[in-house]
Design an enzyme around this catalytic site. Structure first.
Site, PDB file in Angstrom:
ATOM      1  N   VAL A  62       0.807  -1.221   0.000  1.00  0.00           N
ATOM      2  CA  VAL A  62       0.000   0.000   0.000  1.00  0.00           C
ATOM      3  C   VAL A  62       0.839   1.270   0.000  1.00  0.00           C
ATOM      4  CG1 VAL A  62      -2.024  -1.069   1.029  1.00  0.00           C
ATOM      5  CG2 VAL A  62      -0.250  -0.103   2.523  1.00  0.00           C
ATOM      6  N   SER A 139      -5.192   6.026  15.957  1.00  0.00           N
ATOM      7  CA  SER A 139      -4.742   5.457  17.232  1.00  0.00           C
ATOM      8  C   SER A 139      -4.931   6.503  18.316  1.00  0.00           C
ATOM      9  CB  SER A 139      -3.267   5.060  17.160  1.00  0.00           C
ATOM     10  OG  SER A 139      -2.744   4.789  18.446  1.00  0.00           O
ATOM     11  N   TYR A 152       5.486   7.228  15.538  1.00  0.00           N
ATOM     12  CA  TYR A 152       4.144   6.657  15.346  1.00  0.00           C
ATOM     13  C   TYR A 152       3.051   7.673  15.668  1.00  0.00           C
ATOM     14  CZ  TYR A 152       0.271   3.311  15.966  1.00  0.00           C
ATOM     15  OH  TYR A 152      -0.920   2.629  15.883  1.00  0.00           O
ATOM     16  N   ALA A 153       3.236   8.390  16.790  1.00  0.00           N
ATOM     17  CA  ALA A 153       2.238   9.376  17.190  1.00  0.00           C
ATOM     18  C   ALA A 153       2.098  10.478  16.146  1.00  0.00           C
ATOM     19  CB  ALA A 153       2.586   9.967  18.549  1.00  0.00           C
ATOM     20  N   ALA A 154       3.220  10.884  15.553  1.00  0.00           N
ATOM     21  CA  ALA A 154       3.173  11.924  14.528  1.00  0.00           C
ATOM     22  C   ALA A 154       2.408  11.445  13.299  1.00  0.00           C
ATOM     23  CB  ALA A 154       4.591  12.337  14.143  1.00  0.00           C
ATOM     24  N   LYS A 156       0.070   9.087  13.131  1.00  0.00           N
ATOM     25  CA  LYS A 156      -1.355   8.939  13.405  1.00  0.00           C
ATOM     26  C   LYS A 156      -2.043  10.296  13.565  1.00  0.00           C
ATOM     27  CE  LYS A 156      -1.777   4.517  13.115  1.00  0.00           C
ATOM     28  NZ  LYS A 156      -2.579   3.906  12.016  1.00  0.00           N
TER      29      LYS A 156
END
Length: 254
Positions: A62, A139, A152-154, A156
């Site tokens: 993807v 998330s 990861y937080a950035a 999401k």
């Protein structure tokens, strides 16, 4: 709920994606399973077919627009339309901002953020025709995070911004775009984390931190996704629905 919609689910071979695919399949929809793991994809497709679901399964990266364009062409040729796109594919990434390389950053953003745009871009022409919807899997880390979750937080957070932008841009075309934001979810990753922990009470502490005294299951997340894609949510667009057993409403000091 309308039967026989055509629903594309990315990251569909296991975990939350597998549960989402199963929920739509149980509702009578045609489910297009998208994943990079051929063995897991085949297993999930076989299980859904044995349950009576109409299934297409495609191995797709993807992060590659050529793969995605081929997927959309196959779906339109074989099923004639696209009604729902569920962008679930993603990966957890744990880096230090100073030592992380640009290649690491690009890889993380490609999977967790860029792929959401690429899939939406390719599906939107058909979704406009069907007046369909997109549900993105974000998330809890998009708004509340913990140390060690960079970037990861950035990524999401970007997914939620993308959700709002697409919702605003395509509302007049009848396309709704929403997101779910799972918190702790009972998947293989949680089991592996608990097994690695030096604290035998680690998982119990996590459960006690949740107002509902439990964490979500993949089926809980799937139910929220299915609702947002349903006619019952026809007045909802640009929303992010937490599926976190109340964790994000608390302010704990213990």
């Amino acid at each position: 709920m309308n039967a026989k919609r055509v629903v594309i689910v990315t990251g569909a071979a296991r975990g939350i994606g597998q549960a989402i695919a199963g929920a739509f399949g149980d509702s009578g929809d045609t489910v297009v399973l998208v994943d990079r793991d051929p063995d897991a994809l085949h297993s999930t497709a076989s299980a859904l077919e044995q349950g009576g679901a109409d299934v297409m399964a495609r191995i797709v990266d993807v992060t590659r627009s050529t793969d995605i364009d081929r997927l959309m062409s196959d779906v339109i040729e074989e099923r004639g339309r696209i009604d729902v796109l569920v962008n679930n594919a993603g990966k957890n990434t744990y880096f230090d901002a100073v030592t992380m390389t640009e290649d690491d950053w690009d890889s993380a953003m490609d999977v967790d953020l860029k792929s959401v745009w690429l899939m939406a871009r390719a599906a939107l022409p058909s979704l406009i025709e069907s007046r369909g919807s997109i549900v993105n899997v974000s998330s809890i880390h998009a708004r509340l995070t913990t140390p060690g979750m960079f970037p990861y937080a950035a990524a999401k957070s970007g997914v939620e911004g993308l959700t709002r932008s697409l919702a605003a841009d395509y509302a007049s075309a009848g396309v709704r775009v929403n997101a779910v934001a799972p918190g702790w979810t009972q998947t293989r990753l949680v089991d592996e984390w608990a097994a690695r922990s030096d604290d035998p009470d680690a998982l119990s502490k996590v459960l006690r931190a949740h107002p509902l005294q439990r964490i979500a299951t993949p089926e809980d997340v799937a139910a929220a996704v299915e609702f947002l894609a349903s006619p019952g949510a026809r007045a909802i667009t640009g929303a992010v629905l937490p599926v976190d057993c109340g964790l994000s409403i608390t302010f704990r000091v213990d």
